[in-house]
Design a protein around this motif. Structure first.
Motif, PDB file in Angstrom:
ATOM      1  N   LYS A  78       0.829  -1.211   0.000  1.00  0.00           N
ATOM      2  CA  LYS A  78       0.000   0.000   0.000  1.00  0.00           C
ATOM      3  C   LYS A  78       0.864   1.261   0.000  1.00  0.00           C
ATOM      4  CE  LYS A  78      -1.848   1.059   3.930  1.00  0.00           C
ATOM      5  NZ  LYS A  78      -2.672   1.193   5.130  1.00  0.00           N
ATOM      6  N   GLY A 123      -0.431  -5.294  11.130  1.00  0.00           N
ATOM      7  CA  GLY A 123      -1.515  -4.624  11.844  1.00  0.00           C
ATOM      8  C   GLY A 123      -2.804  -4.544  11.059  1.00  0.00           C
ATOM      9  N   HIS A 124      -2.699  -4.672   9.737  1.00  0.00           N
ATOM     10  CA  HIS A 124      -3.896  -4.557   8.910  1.00  0.00           C
ATOM     11  C   HIS A 124      -4.475  -5.915   8.508  1.00  0.00           C
ATOM     12  CE1 HIS A 124      -3.567  -0.185   8.563  1.00  0.00           C
ATOM     13  NE2 HIS A 124      -2.284  -0.411   8.679  1.00  0.00           N
ATOM     14  N   GLY A 172      -6.503  -7.816   9.996  1.00  0.00           N
ATOM     15  CA  GLY A 172      -7.921  -7.936  10.305  1.00  0.00           C
ATOM     16  C   GLY A 172      -8.804  -7.399   9.205  1.00  0.00           C
ATOM     17  N   HIS A 173      -8.556  -6.159   8.770  1.00  0.00           N
ATOM     18  CA  HIS A 173      -9.486  -5.614   7.789  1.00  0.00           C
ATOM     19  C   HIS A 173      -9.180  -6.094   6.378  1.00  0.00           C
ATOM     20  CE1 HIS A 173      -7.392  -2.143   5.887  1.00  0.00           C
ATOM     21  NE2 HIS A 173      -6.687  -2.175   6.983  1.00  0.00           N
ATOM     22  N   VAL A 228      -7.879 -11.265  16.331  1.00  0.00           N
ATOM     23  CA  VAL A 228      -6.826 -10.256  16.319  1.00  0.00           C
ATOM     24  C   VAL A 228      -7.444  -8.897  16.607  1.00  0.00           C
ATOM     25  CG1 VAL A 228      -5.568  -8.892  14.615  1.00  0.00           C
ATOM     26  CG2 VAL A 228      -5.072 -11.312  14.825  1.00  0.00           C
ATOM     27  N   GLU A 229      -6.768  -8.103  17.441  1.00  0.00           N
ATOM     28  CA  GLU A 229      -7.124  -6.687  17.587  1.00  0.00           C
ATOM     29  C   GLU A 229      -5.887  -5.858  17.268  1.00  0.00           C
ATOM     30  OE1 GLU A 229      -8.811  -5.741  21.382  1.00  0.00           O
ATOM     31  OE2 GLU A 229     -10.783  -6.493  20.811  1.00  0.00           O
ATOM     32  N   SER A 230      -6.075  -4.798  16.500  1.00  0.00           N
ATOM     33  CA  SER A 230      -4.938  -3.964  16.121  1.00  0.00           C
ATOM     34  C   SER A 230      -4.713  -2.880  17.162  1.00  0.00           C
ATOM     35  CB  SER A 230      -5.188  -3.342  14.753  1.00  0.00           C
ATOM     36  OG  SER A 230      -5.227  -4.356  13.784  1.00  0.00           O
ATOM     37  N   SER A 265      -6.362   0.602  17.857  1.00  0.00           N
ATOM     38  CA  SER A 265      -6.124   1.820  17.091  1.00  0.00           C
ATOM     39  C   SER A 265      -5.363   1.488  15.818  1.00  0.00           C
ATOM     40  CB  SER A 265      -5.310   2.813  17.933  1.00  0.00           C
ATOM     41  OG  SER A 265      -4.856   3.872  17.117  1.00  0.00           O
ATOM     42  N   TYR A 266      -5.689   2.205  14.768  1.00  0.00           N
ATOM     43  CA  TYR A 266      -4.947   2.081  13.506  1.00  0.00           C
ATOM     44  C   TYR A 266      -4.165   3.366  13.223  1.00  0.00           C
ATOM     45  CZ  TYR A 266      -7.361  -2.180  11.930  1.00  0.00           C
ATOM     46  OH  TYR A 266      -7.822  -3.461  11.787  1.00  0.00           O
TER      47      TYR A 266
END
Lengths: 418, 87
Positions: free
Chosen positions: A65, A239-240, A242-243, A254-256, A303-304
């Motif tokens: 990205k 970290g991404h 999950g989405h 998973v939680e970011s 948090s992202y």
């Protein structure tokens, strides 16, 4: 790709160093690849490198990205070690550590791996018992671990506060001498250059916006630069995760969360090893440039944002100052944050997903950097054989519902309790 | 420091609050195994707005539901949370 060597440097001296080429190409995405890797971080690039080098699968795209080195691979505290208590973890991280030891030669790129010792301090009898147990667990697997007395620690790290008034008195330590640090940017660049040299397309500034489904099978990805078909899609999005997985209709355990790190101005050598502790959660090392690098807890809420809260930073610094009071005279130069995918048992998730053709490599919490070569090697092996490698089998996505978490800290299923 | 409007105390520093879990991850006592696994381990983890359970742990101690953006950290609303609000 021209090989980097002292000779080529010398030869370059006679033509104004004009022989330097970009370390990797900047290709347009093709319409189809055998393997599409989502995420051009350390793990994605390492996976592509070993897919091409070890398994001869070169029709591979790494889709990033942002830019190479802009994510967590450039935001960590560069610590490499394999001092784990549970066998699945120590076996995995030891596999990775062995790759670190030959990585610069393998990549023909100096990752500045510096096995200066990973020192875990003990502040009480209970700490020392736990460290002895962990050291024993490592030793029976042939991993080096040495229990140190207070006097031995004093010789290695004289700047620590050894006074009896210390907030965290030092009773001893456990050290893994083969642990240490590496230069994180060089790891990203080295793997990118290596993968590119085998024909892997590294496509930067290309965001995956959706998955192309064919029944229960993922057959490609929609990106900001068009649709790309794929035989296999591998998520290496840290970290991404999950989405990105949500694009295939999946919900991950998973939680970011945000993890911060910070560095002081450069000083002469004062911290010899990587200093960690059994009771606190702060880790300190000195970069080759001289800056003291700190890390601590994550912010403990999702948090992202890639920016942290000052409270957490203060906590890490307070712990660091309590251990090494002399650090109070240094100025902090920079602080930054990365988005980490905190899994629900603190261990990574590597393997298949409920969607055919979609694999995942994520859940690294705040320990992904040291895993980079091992994760890439074993994930590539799994993708090439379409079957998880034996070492990563315990880290399957379905381990939670099967009641088989790999919970190193024994803190239960919520990442914010870790 | 960020402020969180506690339903009982008004705006308080975020350091007084503890994040507990997402609102959809409370396991009902009579849940079937599949539902329990989903509540415990399956997270949407959106890069956007989510409802979460927080507690004013270092203040009045009350529980609350917060709807919050996980990128901008902007809080949409805060609601008190008691036993009657749990499934």
């Amino acid at each position: 790709m021209s090989k980097y060597s002292a000779l080529s440097l010398l030869r370059g001296a006679f033509n104004g160093q004009s022989h330097w080429q970009p370390a990797w190409r900047d290709p347009e995405p093709k319409t189809s690849y055998d393997v599409v890797i989502i995420g051009g971080g350390g793990h994605g690039l390492a996976t592509a490198y070993y897919l091409a080098k070890v398994h001869g699968i070169t029709n591979v795209a790494v889709i990033e990205k942002g830019y190479i080195g802009g994510g967590n691979v450039g935001r960590n505290t560069t610590i490499v070690r394999s001092n784990y208590r549970l066998e699945p973890l120590s076996r995995f991280y030891e596999f990775s550590l062995k790759l670190w030891e030959g990585l610069s030669d393998d990549l023909n790129y100096n990752v500045m791996f510096s096995p200066r010792g990973a020192l875990t301090l003990g502040h009480s009898d209970a700490d020392m018992i736990q460290l002895a147990q962990k050291g024993d667990a490592m030793a029976v697997q042939g991993i080096d671990a040495e229990l140190l007395t207070r006097d031995q620690v004093m010789k290695i790290e004289p700047c620590l506060d050894f006074s009896r008034q210390a907030r965290f008195p030092i009773e001893g330590a456990m050290i893994q001498w083969r642990g240490g640090t590496a230069r994180h940017d060089a790891v990203a660049w080295g793997f990118a250059r290596g993968a590119d040299s085998y024909g892997v397309d590294i496509i930067q500034k290309c965001e995956v916006t959706g998955m192309v489904m064919g029944g229960n099978r993922v057959v490609g990805v929609e990106t900001s630069r068009g649709r790309i078909n794929a035989g296999t899609v591998a998520i290496c999005a840290a970290g991404h995760s999950g989405h990105v997985a949500a694009m295939a209709g999946l919900k991950l355990p998973v939680e970011s969360q945000t993890l911060q790190a910070m560095v002081t101005e450069g000083v002469k050598p004062m911290v010899q090893t990587v200093v960690m502790t059994q009771s606190l959660h702060c880790y300190i090392s000195q970069s080759d440039k001289g800056g003291i690098v700190f890390g601590g807890d994550p912010d403990n809420w999702p948090s992202y944002a890639q920016r942290g809260q000052p409270v957490t930073m203060e906590l890490a610094v307070q712990q660091g100052l309590a251990l090494i009071p002399a650090l109070s005279r240094l100025r902090m130069l920079r602080c930054w944050a990365g988005v980490t995918d905190m899994s629900f048992d603190g261990s990574p998730i590597i393997g298949t997903t409920p969607r055919d053709g979609l694999w995942i490599n994520g859940g690294w919490c705040y320990g992904g950097f040291k895993a980079t070569p091992g994760s890439g090697y074993l994930f590539a092996h799994s993708l090439a054989h379409q079957r998880p490698h034996a070492i990563v089998e315990p880290f399957s996505l379905d381990r939670f519902e099967r009641g088989s978490p790999v919970d190193e800290n024994g803190t239960g299923p919520f990442p914010n309790h870790r | 420091m960020k402020l969180i409007p506690c339903p009982h105390c008004g705006n308080r520093a975020q350091a007084e609050f503890v994040y507990e879990r997402t609102a959809d991850s409370v396991v009902p006592l009579d849940a079937e195994p599949d539902a329990a696994v989903a509540a415990l381990f399956a997270r949407a983890n959106p890069r956007g707005v989510e409802e979460e359970i927080w507690r004013h742990t270092y203040g009045c101690g009350s529980w609350m539901l917060i709807r919050r953006d996980r990128v901008s950290h902007a809080i949409e609303w805060v609601k008190p949370l008691g036993p009657e609000a749990l499934p």
